[in-house]
Design an enzyme around this catalytic site. Structure first.
Site, PDB file in Angstrom:
ATOM      1  N   ASP A 574       1.107  -1.199   0.052  1.00  0.00           N
ATOM      2  CA  ASP A 574      -0.057   0.032  -0.127  1.00  0.00           C
ATOM      3  C   ASP A 574       0.754   1.223  -0.047  1.00  0.00           C
ATOM      4  O   ASP A 574       2.222   1.243   0.336  1.00  0.00           O
ATOM      5  CB  ASP A 574      -0.987  -0.079   1.253  1.00  0.00           C
ATOM      6  CG  ASP A 574      -0.358  -0.089   2.576  1.00  0.00           C
ATOM      7  OD1 ASP A 574       0.885   0.363   2.710  1.00  0.00           O
ATOM      8  OD2 ASP A 574      -1.214   0.118   3.407  1.00  0.00           O
ATOM      9  N   ASN A 582      -4.117  12.785  -0.158  1.00  0.00           N
ATOM     10  CA  ASN A 582      -5.660  13.499  -0.303  1.00  0.00           C
ATOM     11  C   ASN A 582      -6.016  14.429   0.487  1.00  0.00           C
ATOM     12  O   ASN A 582      -6.543  15.667   0.037  1.00  0.00           O
ATOM     13  CB  ASN A 582      -6.644  12.276   0.243  1.00  0.00           C
ATOM     14  CG  ASN A 582      -6.809  10.745  -0.734  1.00  0.00           C
ATOM     15  OD1 ASN A 582      -6.352  11.248  -2.028  1.00  0.00           O
ATOM     16  ND2 ASN A 582      -7.065   9.746  -0.415  1.00  0.00           N
ATOM     17  N   ASP A 591      -6.364  10.453  -6.556  1.00  0.00           N
ATOM     18  CA  ASP A 591      -6.819   9.379  -7.624  1.00  0.00           C
ATOM     19  C   ASP A 591      -5.852   9.141  -8.849  1.00  0.00           C
ATOM     20  O   ASP A 591      -5.377   8.168  -9.365  1.00  0.00           O
ATOM     21  CB  ASP A 591      -8.185   9.636  -8.127  1.00  0.00           C
ATOM     22  CG  ASP A 591      -9.319   9.523  -7.276  1.00  0.00           C
ATOM     23  OD1 ASP A 591      -9.043   8.805  -6.398  1.00  0.00           O
ATOM     24  OD2 ASP A 591     -10.322  10.007  -7.656  1.00  0.00           O
ATOM     25  N   GLU A 617      -5.996   2.083  -0.824  1.00  0.00           N
ATOM     26  CA  GLU A 617      -4.726   2.523  -1.580  1.00  0.00           C
ATOM     27  C   GLU A 617      -3.744   1.247  -1.425  1.00  0.00           C
ATOM     28  O   GLU A 617      -2.645   1.047  -1.645  1.00  0.00           O
ATOM     29  CB  GLU A 617      -3.806   3.493  -0.832  1.00  0.00           C
ATOM     30  CG  GLU A 617      -3.366   3.135   0.734  1.00  0.00           C
ATOM     31  CD  GLU A 617      -4.499   3.362   1.560  1.00  0.00           C
ATOM     32  OE1 GLU A 617      -4.053   3.517   2.891  1.00  0.00           O
ATOM     33  OE2 GLU A 617      -5.791   3.599   1.161  1.00  0.00           O
TER      34      GLU A 617
END
Length: 694
Positions: A574, A582, A591, A617
């Site tokens: 991850d 974010n 994204d 993620e």
């Protein structure tokens, strides 16, 4: 005394004798006078009788003369026969015409004494003699008689045979009223009735036209008739009706081309008018068929075109004769009715055939639509190729092909095709794609669903690549139908055929249009199903497999390794501090980072390796047939490529990676738990590193 008595007796005797002599003389004189008177009376009687007999004889002769004169002027056939020899004593002109002779002597020698001159039973000479025998025994006999004199039209007579006095004796008198026209009319009505019943019962067009040919033959002496039907697509005439003409002759004319000079029939259809050949031997139009006509014993032909209610040419009604001949007004009138019924029969037959073709077309379309619209997405190509073959066999075409337009590259290529025997595959010859502007395809069709090209020169510039591929010959044509997917042009359906004339009837063109729509629907459906299938198993943002699909792959790998004793490895990683990305740069940038990572993953894996988004993620990679020792370097390379990649955000992106390998008896859950433990270890070790556990 004695002397006195003796004298007296003597005297008395002499007196008595004298008196007796006188009396006898008187009696004889009286008898003579009476005889003379009787003779005179008898002579007068004889003379009177002679006068009466002479008068009667003159009257009889006058009556006989008057009767003969009456018979000679009569429209009734009259013939007097000797009761013993059956020779002809008298025959009027009508009788001699009916039996086809010119004199009474010919009537005797060439008819009454010649069995071959008569028709077959029940109208043979033997049958006629049987009627004579019945007349001798029972008197007047009434009957119908048929006589077919050589070289003349057959004659029907409403006849009677009786015994009459003739020239002091008895003779047989034959009388006959000519009922030929009535009998022929009855026979024609009989064949007309049979033709109508044949049409009503759908007995076949040839049966109906056979009856109509026989109907015309009864109306025209010595005629032999036939009917040829126009095959519009082949531009030829097919022999259908008429069986009095020899089979070899019918076969030689079957398939006669519609052209000027193709005998009388082909010429009549070509010029749409009547053609009369008085003498086949001297008519140039029969040059190619003269030997066949001569073998059949034919010298004259009259061909009358059969025209339908809409003005279309349906065929020809042909009348043949054994001698040079030209039709008269009566013949033309006689053929009017058979031609009208033949036109009705042919139109009805063609309508039935067209209806059957429509039913077959509907069944084909229904079958193809069911097939195309129920195909699995991965079998669409096979189904479209199969449909091309079905179309080719239905149309009896040379080839069927489907051109598709690529939405992205704006190129047209032949994606599917079928070729008949002797024609090569277009896909093998045209593997490259051809640039085309979609709007220019609209100009090719100009708002129409289909166009027909009959020559290479007619192929528009937008489709010039088809010129070399199709190589349209003199008798070839190709129908192009536009294929739509939704409201946009997505391709072209092509059907190439060889035919003398245009085979593209409105019905065929409509069927091709419908099939083009089905092709478009099948392609649209396939794309939609592929899209839905892709969306069902892929993550929308990254394009990698989703968790559900990854779990399915995991179950398959565990089952395979358990069965065959092999192994595989699992990588879980991850993004480090992704929540911070974010929060600081926004979800859109987050994204973008995820999409960039997924691209690096796809580019860094082999074809057999499977990657997916495990959640948020977090990503998971399955490495089939890969041990833990080989999986760790793959994870290191992946970590390095992500760390060195420049993402849209102004800072470095790193990942923490956990690696595990399958052990015998593992379940998918156990394997994932070990990989998660390794990932947790990597995070505890400061992130941006790879940890593994066996």
């Amino acid at each position: 005394m004695g002397s006195t008595v003796s004298d007296y007796w003597t005297l008395f005797s002499e007196n008595v004798l004298a008196v007796a002599l006188l009396l006898l003389t008187a009696i004889l004189a009286a008898l003579l006078v009476f005889s003379l008177l009787g003779y005179r009376r008898l002579n007068r009687r004889v003379q009177g009788l002679n006068l009466e007999m002479g008068s009667a004889s003159r009257s009889l002769r006058n009556a006989d003369r008057d009767l003969r004169a009456l018979f000679d002027q009569s429209a009734i056939a009259v013939m007097l026969l000797d009761r013993t020899s059956k020779s002809v004593l008298y025959a009027n002109e009508t009788a001699m015409m009916a039996f086809g002779v010119k004199t009474e002597e010919q009537l005797t020698t060439e008819v009454m004494q010649k069995p071959d001159a008569w028709s077959s039973s029940p109208f043979s000479l033997l049958d006629f003699e049987d009627i004579i025998y019945k007349t001798d025994r029972s008197g007047l006999q009434k009957f119908e008689w048929y006589f077919e004199a050589r070289g003349r039209r057959p004659v029907w007579l409403d006849s009677s045979l009786s015994i009459i006095s003739y020239k002091g004796g008895q003779a047989l008198m034959f009388t006959g009223v000519n009922i030929t026209d009535r009998k022929h009319a009855e026979k024609a009505d009989h064949y007309r009735h049979k033709a109508m019943i044949s049409m009503a019962n759908d007995n076949g067009l040839h049966v109906t036209l056979d009856h109509l040919s026989a109907m015309a033959e009864t109306r025209m002496a010595n005629a032999r008739c036939g009917v040829m039907v126009h095959n519009v697509e082949a531009a030829r005439l097919r022999w259908v009706g008429g069986r009095l003409l020899p089979e070899a002759f019918r076969e030689s004319l079957d398939g006669l081309p519609v052209a000027f000079g193709a005998a009388s029939s082909g010429t009549a259809v070509y010029i749409r008018g009547r053609v009369v050949t008085r003498d086949i031997y001297s008519d140039d139009r029969w040059e190619g068929y003269r030997e066949e006509a001569e073998s059949a014993g034919l010298r004259a032909c009259w061909s009358e075109p059969i025209i339908g209610s809409g003005g279309e040419l349906l065929g020809t009604f042909d009348v043949y004769h054994d001698e040079p001949w030209t039709p008269g007004d009566d013949d033309i009138d006689a053929l009017t009715d058979p031609i009208a019924i033949a036109s009705l029969a042919i139109e009805r037959h063609q309508a039935k055939v067209q209806l059957e073709q429509m039913v077959l077309s509907e069944q084909m379309v229904r079958r193809i639509s069911t097939d195309l619209l129920t195909l699995d997405p991965d079998k669409t190509d096979t189904g479209l190729t199969r449909t091309c073959r079905t179309l080719g066999e239905f149309y009896r075409a040379d080839r069927v092909f489907l051109c598709q337009l690529d939405d992205v590259s704006r190129q047209l290529w032949i994606s599917h095709d079928w070729a008949g025997e002797g024609f090569g595959s277009l896909r093998q010859e045209a593997v490259r794609k051809h640039p085309v502007i979609p709007n220019s395809l609209n100009k090719v069709f100009d708002g129409r669903p289909t166009v027909v090209l009959r020559d290479e020169s007619e192929i528009p510039p937008q489709l010039e690549f088809l010129q070399e591929l199709l190589e349209l010959g003199q008798k070839q044509s190709v129908l192009l139908a536009v294929v739509h997917r939704g409201d946009r042009v997505s391709g072209i359906l092509g059907i190439q055929m060889t035919a003398v004339v245009n085979p593209w009837t409105p019905q065929r063109a409509q069927t091709a249009e419908l099939m083009a729509n089905l092709f478009g629907s099948a392609l649209d459906r396939s794309q939609l199903l592929n899209s839905l299938t892709y969306q069902a198993v892929h993550d929308q943002l990254t394009g990698l497999y989703n968790r559900h699909k990854i779990e399915s792959f995991m179950d398959q790998e565990v089952a395979r390794c358990t069965r065959y004793g092999s192994t595989f490895s699992l990588i879980i990683f991850d993004l480090d501090h992704f929540k911070s990305i974010n929060d600081r740069f926004g979800h859109n940038e987050g994204d973008a980072v995820l999409s960039g990572v997924s691209s690096l993953v796809r580019n860094g894996l082999r074809e057999s390796e499977i990657a997916g988004r495990w959640g948020g993620e977090e990503f998971l990679i399955i490495l089939p047939e890969t041990s833990l020792d080989l999986a760790v370097p793959v994870a290191e390379r992946l970590k390095g490529s992500i760390e060195s990649h420049r993402f849209p955000i102004p800072e470095r992106v790193t990942v923490s990676v956990g690696v595990s390998a399958f052990r015998p008896g593992d379940t998918p859950h156990e394997l994932i738990q070990r990989a998660d433990a390794a990932l947790y270890n990597a995070k505890e070790s400061g992130r941006n590193c790879v940890k593994s556990t066996f």
